[in-house]
Design a protein around this motif. Sequence first.
Motif, short mmCIF file in Angstrom:
data_model
loop_
_atom_site.label_atom_id
_atom_site.label_comp_id
_atom_site.label_asym_id
_atom_site.label_seq_id
_atom_site.Cartn_x
_atom_site.Cartn_y
_atom_site.Cartn_z
N ARG A 102 0.82 -1.22 0.00
CA ARG A 102 0.00 0.00 0.00
C ARG A 102 0.86 1.27 0.00
NH1 ARG A 102 -3.43 -1.86 5.14
NH2 ARG A 102 -1.32 -2.44 5.67
N THR A 103 2.16 1.13 0.18
CA THR A 103 3.06 2.29 0.20
C THR A 103 3.50 2.63 -1.22
OG1 THR A 103 3.89 1.73 2.40
CG2 THR A 103 5.25 3.20 1.08
N LYS A 104 3.27 3.84 -1.62
CA LYS A 104 3.69 4.31 -2.94
C LYS A 104 4.84 5.29 -2.79
CE LYS A 104 0.28 1.94 -4.56
NZ LYS A 104 0.56 0.59 -5.07
N VAL A 105 5.87 5.09 -3.60
CA VAL A 105 7.06 5.95 -3.55
C VAL A 105 7.09 6.81 -4.80
CG1 VAL A 105 9.57 6.00 -3.50
CG2 VAL A 105 8.33 4.29 -2.15
N ALA A 106 7.11 8.12 -4.61
CA ALA A 106 7.22 9.02 -5.76
C ALA A 106 8.64 8.98 -6.30
CB ALA A 106 6.85 10.44 -5.35
N PRO A 107 8.81 8.98 -7.62
CA PRO A 107 10.16 8.87 -8.19
C PRO A 107 10.95 10.16 -8.05
CG PRO A 107 8.52 9.15 -9.93
CD PRO A 107 7.76 9.01 -8.65
N LEU A 108 12.26 10.01 -8.11
CA LEU A 108 13.13 11.18 -8.18
C LEU A 108 12.88 11.92 -9.49
CD1 LEU A 108 16.50 9.58 -7.01
CD2 LEU A 108 15.15 11.24 -5.72
N PRO A 109 13.14 13.22 -9.53
CA PRO A 109 13.00 13.95 -10.80
C PRO A 109 13.89 13.35 -11.88
CG PRO A 109 13.25 15.47 -8.95
CD PRO A 109 13.51 14.10 -8.41
N ASP A 110 13.43 13.40 -13.12
CA ASP A 110 14.19 12.83 -14.24
C ASP A 110 15.61 13.41 -14.32
OD1 ASP A 110 11.91 11.46 -14.77
OD2 ASP A 110 11.61 12.25 -16.79
N ALA A 111 15.74 14.72 -14.08
CA ALA A 111 17.06 15.35 -14.21
C ALA A 111 18.03 14.78 -13.17
CB ALA A 111 16.94 16.86 -14.05
N VAL A 112 17.52 14.46 -11.98
CA VAL A 112 18.37 13.89 -10.93
C VAL A 112 18.77 12.47 -11.33
CG1 VAL A 112 18.44 13.17 -8.51
CG2 VAL A 112 17.38 15.34 -9.15
N CYS A 113 17.82 11.71 -11.86
CA CYS A 113 18.14 10.36 -12.31
C CYS A 113 19.19 10.39 -13.42
CB CYS A 113 16.88 9.66 -12.81
SG CYS A 113 15.71 9.25 -11.49
N ALA A 114 19.08 11.36 -14.30
CA ALA A 114 20.06 11.47 -15.39
C ALA A 114 21.46 11.72 -14.84
CB ALA A 114 19.65 12.58 -16.35
N ARG A 115 21.55 12.52 -13.80
CA ARG A 115 22.87 12.79 -13.20
C ARG A 115 23.40 11.54 -12.51
NH1 ARG A 115 22.36 18.22 -9.83
NH2 ARG A 115 24.52 17.67 -9.30
N LEU A 116 22.53 10.80 -11.85
CA LEU A 116 22.96 9.55 -11.21
C LEU A 116 23.43 8.53 -12.25
CD1 LEU A 116 20.17 9.27 -8.51
CD2 LEU A 116 22.60 9.59 -8.04
N LEU A 117 22.79 8.55 -13.41
CA LEU A 117 23.18 7.62 -14.46
C LEU A 117 24.53 8.00 -15.08
CD1 LEU A 117 22.26 5.08 -15.86
CD2 LEU A 117 21.02 6.47 -17.51
N ASP A 118 24.94 9.23 -14.87
CA ASP A 118 26.26 9.66 -15.32
C ASP A 118 27.29 9.61 -14.20
OD1 ASP A 118 25.51 10.06 -17.93
OD2 ASP A 118 24.95 12.17 -17.61
N ASP A 119 26.93 9.03 -13.06
CA ASP A 119 27.86 8.95 -11.93
C ASP A 119 29.12 8.19 -12.34
OD1 ASP A 119 27.60 9.29 -8.66
OD2 ASP A 119 28.93 7.65 -9.23
N PRO A 120 30.29 8.62 -11.87
CA PRO A 120 31.52 7.92 -12.27
C PRO A 120 31.62 6.50 -11.73
CG PRO A 120 31.98 9.66 -10.65
CD PRO A 120 30.57 9.84 -11.09
N ASP A 121 30.84 6.16 -10.69
CA ASP A 121 30.96 4.82 -10.12
C ASP A 121 29.90 3.88 -10.70
OD1 ASP A 121 30.55 2.57 -8.04
OD2 ASP A 121 32.39 3.56 -7.39
N PRO A 122 30.28 2.72 -11.19
CA PRO A 122 29.31 1.81 -11.81
C PRO A 122 28.25 1.28 -10.85
CG PRO A 122 31.47 0.76 -11.62
CD PRO A 122 31.66 2.21 -11.29
N SER A 123 28.56 1.20 -9.54
CA SER A 123 27.55 0.69 -8.60
C SER A 123 26.38 1.65 -8.46
CB SER A 123 28.18 0.41 -7.23
OG SER A 123 28.73 1.58 -6.68
N VAL A 124 26.62 2.95 -8.58
CA VAL A 124 25.53 3.93 -8.55
C VAL A 124 24.66 3.77 -9.79
CG1 VAL A 124 24.94 6.39 -8.51
CG2 VAL A 124 26.88 5.54 -7.17
N ARG A 125 25.29 3.64 -10.93
CA ARG A 125 24.53 3.49 -12.18
C ARG A 125 23.71 2.20 -12.16
NH1 ARG A 125 29.80 4.86 -14.16
NH2 ARG A 125 30.05 2.85 -15.22
N ALA A 126 24.31 1.12 -11.65
CA ALA A 126 23.59 -0.15 -11.60
C ALA A 126 22.41 -0.07 -10.64
CB ALA A 126 24.55 -1.27 -11.18
#
Length: 463
Positions: A102-126
């Motif tokens: 019953r718990t719904k989690v709102a997603p992070l903003p797309d721009a923040v996700c895009a920055r995380l996907l460009d993180d230099p560490d592969p564990s963050v991207r994964a």
Amino acid sequence: MGAFHASALDGVAGNQALPAELLLRLLAFDGGGYGPPRLALQRAGLPEPAVAVILAHPVPGARMEFARSAGAEPAQRARLVDDPSLRVRTALAYGPEVYDPRTKVAPLPDAVCARLLDDPDPSVRAALLDSPHLAPSFVVSLATHHDPAARRRAVRAWEVLPPGDRSALLADPDPEVRRTAALWECRRDARLTADLLRDPRSAAEALRRGLLDRADAERCVAERTHLEALAENPSLPADLVERLAVDPDVAVRLTVSLRPELDETRRMAIDFPVEDFSRGDVEWVRGGLADPQLLRRAATSAHPLLRRAAAQSPHLPPDLLHRLSRTKDPVVDEFLGRCHPDTPEEVLMRVFARFGGTFSAWIAETHPRFPREGLAARYADHPDGNYRRLAVRDPAATPVLIERLSHDPAVWTRQAAARDPRLPLARLREALHIPELASSAGANPALPEDEMAAVLDRAGVPA
């Protein structure tokens, strides 16, 4: 710091009556290098001064707990996107662990996700690509990302991807992206299905989902290749469905019995076994839990696994909810208790009686329909302590009864009484110094502010 002091501090950390001044004091605590208690860091609705303290906390573990808080707003958690700690950024990328459907989690903003996907560490991207909390718009945007792992994640949004992106993914330079995309597109493309059948890594899934040529289907039946997967295939010719309905393998017959096109007469003529506690994970029902007609077919079926699958919908209309409530199937009862806000009291009580322990406590404490009135008269003297703690829920329970239950032989009953604001103050203060009651007493909203401050003092939390 003694064990009971630590326990009391945990209780105070989650106490909804904790004053703002004490909350800020607690959030700044280094906890001997472990940070403040998790319940303080993951409180819902933290004010901005409290968020600022957490974001600047010197202990990475404190920031990590906030990064995966389901109670925090996405914009608040997003402020950790450039955190110097890899653990914090990884926690932010994956997001909250949620155990309550019953718990719904709102997603992070797309721009923040895009920055995380460009993180230099592969564990963050994964961690980001594994997250169950990504916005659909962000998943779609991954179709053109330079990282093949991101493009594979985009394939999960296949049905809403633009046709051009689908074509590009089917011709992707990365073989795993191509294969993943083909496993979606093969549902409407027999040529792709035939290609996938030649690859041992994808053959079973292609047989389960792909559009089949009759020759391939007949060959797989004759060779007994992945028959359980084949029995689920929507394009399997009707005569081959009939052959598999009498297959010697019971798992194959069970799979056939769950096919969506069968009418009830044909479905129930199949000889299939159902384990008492099989979960009823039926894909075509799971994908249509908000579809009224599909839900009605499943909920009114004589097939127990279809009824169990339907019971996982929070959208059941009243008549179907009533119908499923009368099946007295323990698995149906459990799913109704977990998933539906209007589950009848008698079902919730059956779930409580069956499970006991932590799950029963969760049902009793979180379900909006779990009964309250009359519980003290019914259960205060019950021989089972699991039931005696229900008496604490009764609005008519007196302070005398609550105090009596705080001395109960069953520890969970004592703990429930120690959390109750009707517990007399002298006993509440005493409970703070009893190891198994200290956390519950610390969480009691009737605990005076000076006692909360004293807990922080004893735990070594600086003023």
